[in-house]
Design a protein around this motif. Structure first.
Motif, PDB file in Angstrom:
ATOM      1  N   HIS A  48     -36.403  24.592  46.008  1.00  0.00           N
ATOM      2  CA  HIS A  48     -35.326  23.897  45.921  1.00  0.00           C
ATOM      3  C   HIS A  48     -34.454  23.872  44.686  1.00  0.00           C
ATOM      4  CE1 HIS A  48     -31.811  20.871  46.086  1.00  0.00           C
ATOM      5  NE2 HIS A  48     -32.639  20.154  45.348  1.00  0.00           N
ATOM      6  N   GLN A  49     -35.351  23.878  43.375  1.00  0.00           N
ATOM      7  CA  GLN A  49     -34.642  24.087  42.081  1.00  0.00           C
ATOM      8  C   GLN A  49     -34.473  25.325  41.742  1.00  0.00           C
ATOM      9  OE1 GLN A  49     -33.815  21.651  40.124  1.00  0.00           O
ATOM     10  NE2 GLN A  49     -34.572  19.878  41.405  1.00  0.00           N
ATOM     11  N   ALA A  50     -35.242  26.304  42.237  1.00  0.00           N
ATOM     12  CA  ALA A  50     -35.021  27.692  42.104  1.00  0.00           C
ATOM     13  C   ALA A  50     -33.607  27.989  42.673  1.00  0.00           C
ATOM     14  CB  ALA A  50     -35.941  28.652  42.504  1.00  0.00           C
ATOM     15  N   ARG A  51     -33.413  27.510  43.757  1.00  0.00           N
ATOM     16  CA  ARG A  51     -32.118  27.685  44.300  1.00  0.00           C
ATOM     17  C   ARG A  51     -30.880  27.079  43.785  1.00  0.00           C
ATOM     18  NH1 ARG A  51     -30.592  25.601  50.716  1.00  0.00           N
ATOM     19  NH2 ARG A  51     -29.072  27.283  51.157  1.00  0.00           N
ATOM     20  N   VAL A  52     -31.004  25.889  43.657  1.00  0.00           N
ATOM     21  CA  VAL A  52     -30.066  24.903  42.615  1.00  0.00           C
ATOM     22  C   VAL A  52     -29.570  25.727  41.318  1.00  0.00           C
ATOM     23  CG1 VAL A  52     -29.562  22.899  41.434  1.00  0.00           C
ATOM     24  CG2 VAL A  52     -30.620  22.784  43.772  1.00  0.00           C
ATOM     25  N   ASN A  53     -30.634  26.043  40.636  1.00  0.00           N
ATOM     26  CA  ASN A  53     -30.278  26.763  39.325  1.00  0.00           C
ATOM     27  C   ASN A  53     -29.553  28.079  39.581  1.00  0.00           C
ATOM     28  OD1 ASN A  53     -31.416  25.052  36.987  1.00  0.00           O
ATOM     29  ND2 ASN A  53     -32.719  24.774  38.465  1.00  0.00           N
ATOM     30  N   SER A  54     -29.954  28.879  40.557  1.00  0.00           N
ATOM     31  CA  SER A  54     -29.278  30.146  40.860  1.00  0.00           C
ATOM     32  C   SER A  54     -27.762  30.168  41.215  1.00  0.00           C
ATOM     33  CB  SER A  54     -30.009  30.988  42.007  1.00  0.00           C
ATOM     34  OG  SER A  54     -30.060  30.425  43.124  1.00  0.00           O
ATOM     35  N   ARG A  55     -27.569  28.973  41.980  1.00  0.00           N
ATOM     36  CA  ARG A  55     -26.443  28.448  42.514  1.00  0.00           C
ATOM     37  C   ARG A  55     -25.600  28.202  41.233  1.00  0.00           C
ATOM     38  NH1 ARG A  55     -22.609  28.891  46.536  1.00  0.00           N
ATOM     39  NH2 ARG A  55     -20.899  27.409  46.286  1.00  0.00           N
ATOM     40  N   LYS A  56     -25.853  27.317  40.434  1.00  0.00           N
ATOM     41  CA  LYS A  56     -25.244  27.209  39.330  1.00  0.00           C
ATOM     42  C   LYS A  56     -24.740  28.468  38.462  1.00  0.00           C
ATOM     43  CE  LYS A  56     -26.489  22.224  39.073  1.00  0.00           C
ATOM     44  NZ  LYS A  56     -27.254  21.068  38.160  1.00  0.00           N
ATOM     45  N   LEU A  57     -26.048  29.273  38.533  1.00  0.00           N
ATOM     46  CA  LEU A  57     -25.584  30.371  37.656  1.00  0.00           C
ATOM     47  C   LEU A  57     -24.500  31.183  38.194  1.00  0.00           C
ATOM     48  CD1 LEU A  57     -29.022  31.376  36.622  1.00  0.00           C
ATOM     49  CD2 LEU A  57     -27.329  31.130  34.881  1.00  0.00           C
ATOM     50  N   LEU A  58     -24.348  31.212  39.392  1.00  0.00           N
ATOM     51  CA  LEU A  58     -23.385  32.046  40.289  1.00  0.00           C
ATOM     52  C   LEU A  58     -22.097  31.190  39.863  1.00  0.00           C
ATOM     53  CD1 LEU A  58     -25.328  32.635  43.610  1.00  0.00           C
ATOM     54  CD2 LEU A  58     -24.500  34.312  41.617  1.00  0.00           C
ATOM     55  N   THR A  59     -21.904  29.871  39.839  1.00  0.00           N
ATOM     56  CA  THR A  59     -20.779  29.101  39.676  1.00  0.00           C
ATOM     57  C   THR A  59     -20.213  29.375  38.512  1.00  0.00           C
ATOM     58  OG1 THR A  59     -21.551  27.207  41.058  1.00  0.00           O
ATOM     59  CG2 THR A  59     -20.131  26.849  39.712  1.00  0.00           C
ATOM     60  N   TYR A 216     -20.541  21.701  42.524  1.00  0.00           N
ATOM     61  CA  TYR A 216     -21.471  22.353  41.402  1.00  0.00           C
ATOM     62  C   TYR A 216     -20.619  22.800  40.452  1.00  0.00           C
ATOM     63  CZ  TYR A 216     -25.619  23.038  44.405  1.00  0.00           C
ATOM     64  OH  TYR A 216     -27.077  22.657  44.811  1.00  0.00           O
ATOM     65  N   THR A 217     -19.415  23.138  40.289  1.00  0.00           N
ATOM     66  CA  THR A 217     -18.514  23.378  39.255  1.00  0.00           C
ATOM     67  C   THR A 217     -18.518  22.191  38.333  1.00  0.00           C
ATOM     68  OG1 THR A 217     -17.260  24.833  40.589  1.00  0.00           O
ATOM     69  CG2 THR A 217     -16.230  24.131  38.469  1.00  0.00           C
ATOM     70  N   ALA A 218     -18.417  20.939  38.786  1.00  0.00           N
ATOM     71  CA  ALA A 218     -18.320  19.661  37.939  1.00  0.00           C
ATOM     72  C   ALA A 218     -19.535  19.420  37.413  1.00  0.00           C
ATOM     73  CB  ALA A 218     -17.837  18.489  39.021  1.00  0.00           C
TER      74      ALA A 218
END
Length: 300
Positions: A48-59, A216-218
């Motif tokens: 979950h955390q790996a996915r969340v952090n990759s998502r935020k990086l993409l954002t 995620y942007t916020a």
């Protein structure tokens, strides 16, 4: 502009770049650490955390470089990781949701329904094995020394120039406008002549994705946002969850139909009772949502 003013502007830009660098580096380190940990035992929280952090990086990279003309190699690496982590995470969530339903069925003495859910869980576990295998094969190819070098080069050579050109507050406003437009389209479709069509549900899915992007942007870019946007993470998290509840129930139903009654070796009566109950839950969640008001049908 005076020399003093030029110096102040330069200092301001350096400070802005440093904020971006700190935020990005924290996410990158978290992404790498959680990704490596996830390969050791496929822990739910690690995935979950790996996915969340990759998502935020993409954002954040999409804010800085919308066309990905500069960040393409590292953006693609995070995108590939996001996809593989997402497959495993979605399977984990689906399995847990069916486990909880099976527990409820057993408590209610509904043994046949519990057997149906056990069959679904076993089927999904087999699919998850394949997703985990692909993650094991492909994620190490992303987490390389070369990626570290590309990341460092981006921070040193490209970040300052990109950060100087972008205002996250403008991006947030654009995302808000896009969300409102999608909301109008979604509402019109559900209240139109076709009602609850495939197109309507696809529009609802798009609206959920738009809410997720705002959330995620916020969250990821909070360091660069004006005060008026600071509550947006919680606002759009709530919206995303409400729309996600509808989407999850539809996925459960679609999962059952994609497997099929014969493969699960379930009687027709039990199958119909359970799928009918899921359809009723989709309807209840859809008509009870507070994001997109759906007018009751005249004959209701």
């Amino acid at each position: 502009m005076t020399v003093e003013q030029v110096a102040k502007e330069k200092e301001k830009q350096i400070s802005k770049t440093r904020q971006w660098e700190q935020a990005l580096n924290k996410l990158y380190i978290n992404f790498r650490d959680y990704s490596k940990d996830s390969l050791k035992g496929f822990g739910d929280e690690d995935i979950h955390q790996a996915r969340v952090n990759s998502r935020k990086l993409l954002t954040l990279l999409s804010i800085l470089d919308p066309e990905h003309s500069v960040t393409e190699p590292i953006y693609s690496a995070f995108k590939q990781s996001q996809k593989r982590l997402g497959k495993v995470r979605d399977a984990d969530v689906l399995i847990e949701s069916f486990k909880e339903r099976r527990k409820q069925a057993k408590s209610a003495g509904e043994s046949k329904t519990a057997e149906l859910l056990k069959a679904v869980i076993n089927h999904q576990k087999e699919k998850r094995k394949k997703y985990r295998k692909r993650l094991t094969d492909e994620l190490p190819k992303v987490l390389t020394k070369e990626l570290d070098e590309q990341w460092e080069a981006f921070l040193v050579n490209e970040l300052e120039g990109l950060a100087a050109k972008r205002d996250v507050n403008v991006v947030m406003r654009e995302l808000e406008v896009a969300f409102d437009q999608k909301k109008k389209v979604c509402k019109a479709l559900f209240n139109g002549p076709e009602g609850e069509s495939q197109e309507s549900f696809e529009a609802l899915h798009d609206l959920r994705i738009a809410a997720k992007e705002l959330r995620y942007t916020a969250s990821a870019a909070s360091f660069a946002l004006n005060q008026k946007f600071h509550a947006h993470e919680e606002i759009y998290k709530k919206i995303q969850q409400e729309l996600g509840d509808i989407n999850d129930k539809r996925i459960w139903l679609e999962t059952l139909h994609s497997i099929g009654r014969d493969k699960l070796d379930v009687g027709k009566k039990v199958w119909n009772q359970f799928t009918d109950s899921l359809r009723a839950e989709v309807q209840e969640a859809l008509h009870g949502n507070e994001v997109v008001h759906i007018a009751p049908k005249p004959n209701n």
